[in-house]
Enzyme design. Structure first.
Site, PDB file in Angstrom:
ATOM      1  N   ASP A   1      44.165  21.038  40.053  1.00 57.66           N
ATOM      2  CA  ASP A   1      45.087  21.442  38.994  1.00 57.66           C
ATOM      3  C   ASP A   1      46.399  21.922  39.600  1.00 57.66           C
ATOM      4  O   ASP A   1      47.360  22.191  38.887  1.00 57.66           O
ATOM      5  CB  ASP A   1      44.468  22.569  38.144  1.00 57.66           C
ATOM      6  CG  ASP A   1      45.348  22.928  36.961  1.00 57.66           C
ATOM      7  OD1 ASP A   1      45.721  22.003  36.209  1.00 57.66           O
ATOM      8  OD2 ASP A   1      45.688  24.123  36.794  1.00 57.66           O
TER       9      ASP A   1
ATOM     10  N   ARG B   1      45.903  27.563  44.076  1.00 56.86           N
ATOM     11  CA  ARG B   1      47.276  27.270  44.503  1.00 56.86           C
ATOM     12  C   ARG B   1      47.227  26.065  45.433  1.00 56.86           C
ATOM     13  O   ARG B   1      46.336  25.959  46.275  1.00 56.86           O
ATOM     14  CB  ARG B   1      47.903  28.469  45.233  1.00 56.86           C
ATOM     15  CG  ARG B   1      48.351  29.602  44.324  1.00 56.86           C
ATOM     16  CD  ARG B   1      49.528  29.224  43.424  1.00 56.86           C
ATOM     17  NE  ARG B   1      49.922  30.299  42.528  1.00 56.86           N
ATOM     18  CZ  ARG B   1      49.503  30.456  41.270  1.00 56.86           C
ATOM     19  NH1 ARG B   1      48.654  29.590  40.749  1.00 56.86           N
ATOM     20  NH2 ARG B   1      49.932  31.456  40.523  1.00 56.86           N
TER      21      ARG B   1
ATOM     22  N   GLU C   1      54.024  20.814  44.218  1.00 58.77           N
ATOM     23  CA  GLU C   1      54.126  20.643  42.760  1.00 58.77           C
ATOM     24  C   GLU C   1      55.440  21.147  42.170  1.00 58.77           C
ATOM     25  O   GLU C   1      55.827  20.749  41.072  1.00 58.77           O
ATOM     26  CB  GLU C   1      52.966  21.355  42.046  1.00 58.77           C
ATOM     27  CG  GLU C   1      53.058  22.889  42.076  1.00 58.77           C
ATOM     28  CD  GLU C   1      51.936  23.569  41.297  1.00 58.77           C
ATOM     29  OE1 GLU C   1      50.768  23.223  41.516  1.00 58.77           O
ATOM     30  OE2 GLU C   1      52.249  24.458  40.479  1.00 58.77           O
TER      31      GLU C   1
ATOM     32  N   HIS D   1      48.789  21.718  36.584  1.00 58.04           N
ATOM     33  CA  HIS D   1      48.775  23.191  36.494  1.00 58.04           C
ATOM     34  C   HIS D   1      48.586  23.647  35.036  1.00 58.04           C
ATOM     35  O   HIS D   1      49.398  24.386  34.495  1.00 58.04           O
ATOM     36  CB  HIS D   1      50.070  23.769  37.075  1.00 58.04           C
ATOM     37  CG  HIS D   1      49.886  25.143  37.648  1.00 58.04           C
ATOM     38  ND1 HIS D   1      50.425  25.540  38.840  1.00 58.04           N
ATOM     39  CD2 HIS D   1      49.195  26.224  37.192  1.00 58.04           C
ATOM     40  CE1 HIS D   1      50.101  26.793  39.089  1.00 58.04           C
ATOM     41  NE2 HIS D   1      49.349  27.234  38.098  1.00 58.04           N
TER      42      HIS D   1
HETATM   43  P1  NAI Z   1      41.737  38.081  41.706  1.00 58.25           P
HETATM   44  O1  NAI Z   1      42.758  38.905  42.411  1.00 58.25           O
HETATM   45  O2  NAI Z   1      40.915  38.720  40.619  1.00 58.25           O
HETATM   46  O3  NAI Z   1      40.714  37.478  42.780  1.00 58.25           O
HETATM   47  C1  NAI Z   1      41.108  36.886  43.971  1.00 58.25           C
HETATM   48  C2  NAI Z   1      39.984  37.084  44.972  1.00 58.25           C
HETATM   49  O4  NAI Z   1      40.305  36.345  46.160  1.00 58.25           O
HETATM   50  C3  NAI Z   1      39.801  38.549  45.379  1.00 58.25           C
HETATM   51  O5  NAI Z   1      38.440  38.932  45.212  1.00 58.25           O
HETATM   52  C4  NAI Z   1      40.188  38.556  46.840  1.00 58.25           C
HETATM   53  O6  NAI Z   1      39.444  39.508  47.614  1.00 58.25           O
HETATM   54  C5  NAI Z   1      39.855  37.135  47.238  1.00 58.25           C
HETATM   55  N1  NAI Z   1      40.417  36.740  48.522  1.00 58.25           N
HETATM   56  C6  NAI Z   1      41.549  37.200  49.134  1.00 58.25           C
HETATM   57  N2  NAI Z   1      41.677  36.629  50.349  1.00 58.25           N
HETATM   58  C7  NAI Z   1      40.595  35.812  50.511  1.00 58.25           C
HETATM   59  C8  NAI Z   1      40.153  34.978  51.563  1.00 58.25           C
HETATM   60  N3  NAI Z   1      40.822  34.888  52.720  1.00 58.25           N
HETATM   61  N4  NAI Z   1      39.008  34.287  51.394  1.00 58.25           N
HETATM   62  C9  NAI Z   1      38.297  34.393  50.258  1.00 58.25           C
HETATM   63  N5  NAI Z   1      38.666  35.183  49.213  1.00 58.25           N
HETATM   64  C10 NAI Z   1      39.809  35.876  49.356  1.00 58.25           C
HETATM   65  O7  NAI Z   1      42.502  36.795  41.174  1.00 58.25           O
HETATM   66  P2  NAI Z   1      42.068  35.820  39.993  1.00 58.25           P
HETATM   67  O8  NAI Z   1      42.586  36.314  38.702  1.00 58.25           O
HETATM   68  O9  NAI Z   1      40.617  35.535  40.103  1.00 58.25           O
HETATM   69  O10 NAI Z   1      42.930  34.516  40.359  1.00 58.25           O
HETATM   70  C11 NAI Z   1      42.653  33.772  41.527  1.00 58.25           C
HETATM   71  C12 NAI Z   1      43.796  32.801  41.741  1.00 58.25           C
HETATM   72  O11 NAI Z   1      43.792  31.816  40.708  1.00 58.25           O
HETATM   73  C13 NAI Z   1      45.210  33.401  41.650  1.00 58.25           C
HETATM   74  O12 NAI Z   1      45.596  33.981  42.876  1.00 58.25           O
HETATM   75  C14 NAI Z   1      46.056  32.214  41.309  1.00 58.25           C
HETATM   76  O13 NAI Z   1      46.526  31.634  42.505  1.00 58.25           O
HETATM   77  C15 NAI Z   1      45.085  31.257  40.629  1.00 58.25           C
HETATM   78  N6  NAI Z   1      45.428  31.016  39.219  1.00 58.25           N
HETATM   79  C16 NAI Z   1      45.631  29.722  38.801  1.00 58.25           C
HETATM   80  C17 NAI Z   1      45.943  29.444  37.482  1.00 58.25           C
HETATM   81  C18 NAI Z   1      46.141  28.043  36.986  1.00 58.25           C
HETATM   82  O14 NAI Z   1      46.606  27.848  35.850  1.00 58.25           O
HETATM   83  N7  NAI Z   1      45.785  27.005  37.738  1.00 58.25           N
HETATM   84  C19 NAI Z   1      46.106  30.532  36.511  1.00 58.25           C
HETATM   85  C20 NAI Z   1      45.813  31.851  37.042  1.00 58.25           C
HETATM   86  C21 NAI Z   1      45.500  32.075  38.355  1.00 58.25           C
END
Ligand code: NAI
Length: 331
Positions: free
Chosen positions: A257, A233, A262, A294
């Site tokens: 990305d 993000r 954005e 994105h």
């Molecule tokens: P997920 O929920 O499986 O993993 C997120 C991880 O971040 C969790 O393990 C959580 O404990 C950790 N986290 C929370 N607070 C934290 C902190 N302060 N420091 C370090 N780690 C922390 O989510 P997933 O599926 O892996 O997605 C991650 C992110 O990717 C989403 O939140 C979204 O913002 C982004 N995303 C971007 C896309 C794109 O097209 N560019 C598409 C899909 C997701």
């Protein structure tokens, strides 16, 4: 159910319509969902939103007044939804927690490889009959230290790819993932990650605690010429601080990305208009910066999975089968 699908593009229409098989009445609205457009939800049972829609308390109250009972987000992140306001309004929020972690992880790697080997510059040179290698020198990924912030589904997929390249992977996450612990990656403190990483990739959600996690202070702790990748993000990064880091040479490469501002730009063709965002214009002026709009999620597999889970969420809600759907609740 009658569903207003906001911010819809032709590829959303195609995938959702195919999966829906006429189960629900889907109405595709190109406009984003925000305070100006929330009124369009009148007469619908549900709205379907995307990453840059605004679902603040004002919008949610309009949705409530219009009889909306479900907000079905067709994305993983939900930082743009006021969950407390939705709960107070009695509107359920669902999302697509996982559609293809590989799509996003592989895009992060694509940005990294393109930047490191100057593929974007080489592409332009060769088209102009210029085969000079001057300025295109990269570095081996093998043996480098990669820092991964956020080790959920996407972080894990990214870690496995980087381990495959022969990198040392260190990671930071307040909730360590057992699947990551089972790999050769090592959990370290954020301070150690900043200090030791040659490459840093962000895979944590945008939360109050992660907003501007990359700021002037953390950049100061990083290695000189660090490569920074953000497919998560935009607001995880303080753009102004990163521009300073690029100007001083502290940041050697930047792959984005996502971008803090954005919402008014991405997913649209603005090529007939002047770019008024000075920070983005400055970012785009650096040869060692690549920005994509994105698109990390944008694979056939991911779009099909998004459509499947979104329609399943709407159907499960209609049948009151709440166990089968992906509900997001206020913490
Ligand atoms: P997920 O929920 O499986 O993993 C997120 C991880 O971040 C969790 O393990 C959580 O404990 C950790 N986290 C929370 N607070 C934290 C902190 N302060 N420091 C370090 N780690 C922390 O989510 P997933 O599926 O892996 O997605 C991650 C992110 O990717 C989403 O939140 C979204 O913002 C982004 N995303 C971007 C896309 C794109 O097209 N560019 C598409 C899909 C997701």
């Amino acid at each position: 159910m009658k569903v207003a699908v906001f911010s819809s593009k032709p590829y959303d229409n195609t995938h959702l319509t195919t999966v829906n098989e006429n189960t629900h009445e889907l109405f595709f609205i190109e406009a984003p969902l925000n305070e100006q457009t929330a009124i369009l939800s009148k007469g619908f049972d549900a709205v379907c939103g995307f990453v840059n829609d605004t679902l603040n308390a004002t919008v949610i109250n309009t949705l409530k007044d219009n009889g909306i009972k479900l907000i079905a987000m067709r994305c993983a992140g939900f930082n743009n939804v006021d969950l407390a306001a939705a709960e107070a309004a009695g509107i359920l929020v669902t999302r697509v927690p996982e559609y293809s972690p590989f799509a996003v992880a592989e895009h992060a790697v694509a940005l990294l490889l393109a930047l490191n080997r100057n593929i974007h510059r080489a592409y332009n040179r060769v088209r102009e009959n210029n085969y000079s290698l001057h300025g295109l020198i990269g570095f081996d990924l093998h043996g480098k230290t990669v820092g991964v912030i956020g080790t959920g589904k996407i972080g894990l997929a990214f870690i496995k790819i980087m381990l495959g390249f022969g990198c040392r992977v260190i990671c930071a996450d307040p909730y360590p993932n057992p699947d990551v612990e089972a790999t050769d990656a090592e959990y370290v403190s954020l301070e150690t990650l900043w200090a030791q990483s040659d490459i840093i990739s962000l895979h944590c959600p945008l939360l109050p605690s992660t907003r501007h996690i990359v700021n002037s202070n953390s950049i100061h702790q990083m290695k000189d010429h660090v490569t920074l990748i953000n497919t998560s993000r935009g607001a995880l990064i303080d753009t102004r601080a990163v521009i300073d880091g690029l100007k001083s040479g502290k940041i050697g490469n930047l792959g984005l990305d996502v971008y803090e501002e954005e919402a008014d730009l991405f997913f649209e063709n603005n090529s007939n208009e002047i770019l008024r965002d000075d920070q983005l214009a400055r970012l785009l002026s650096f040869l060692n910066v690549i920005v994509t709009g994105h698109q990390a999620f944008f694979t056939k597999e991911a779009l099909t999975a998004i459509a499947n889970v979104t329609i399943n969420n709407i159907t499960g809600f209609e049948k009151n089968d709440l166990e089968s759907i992906c509900i997001v609740k206020a913490q």
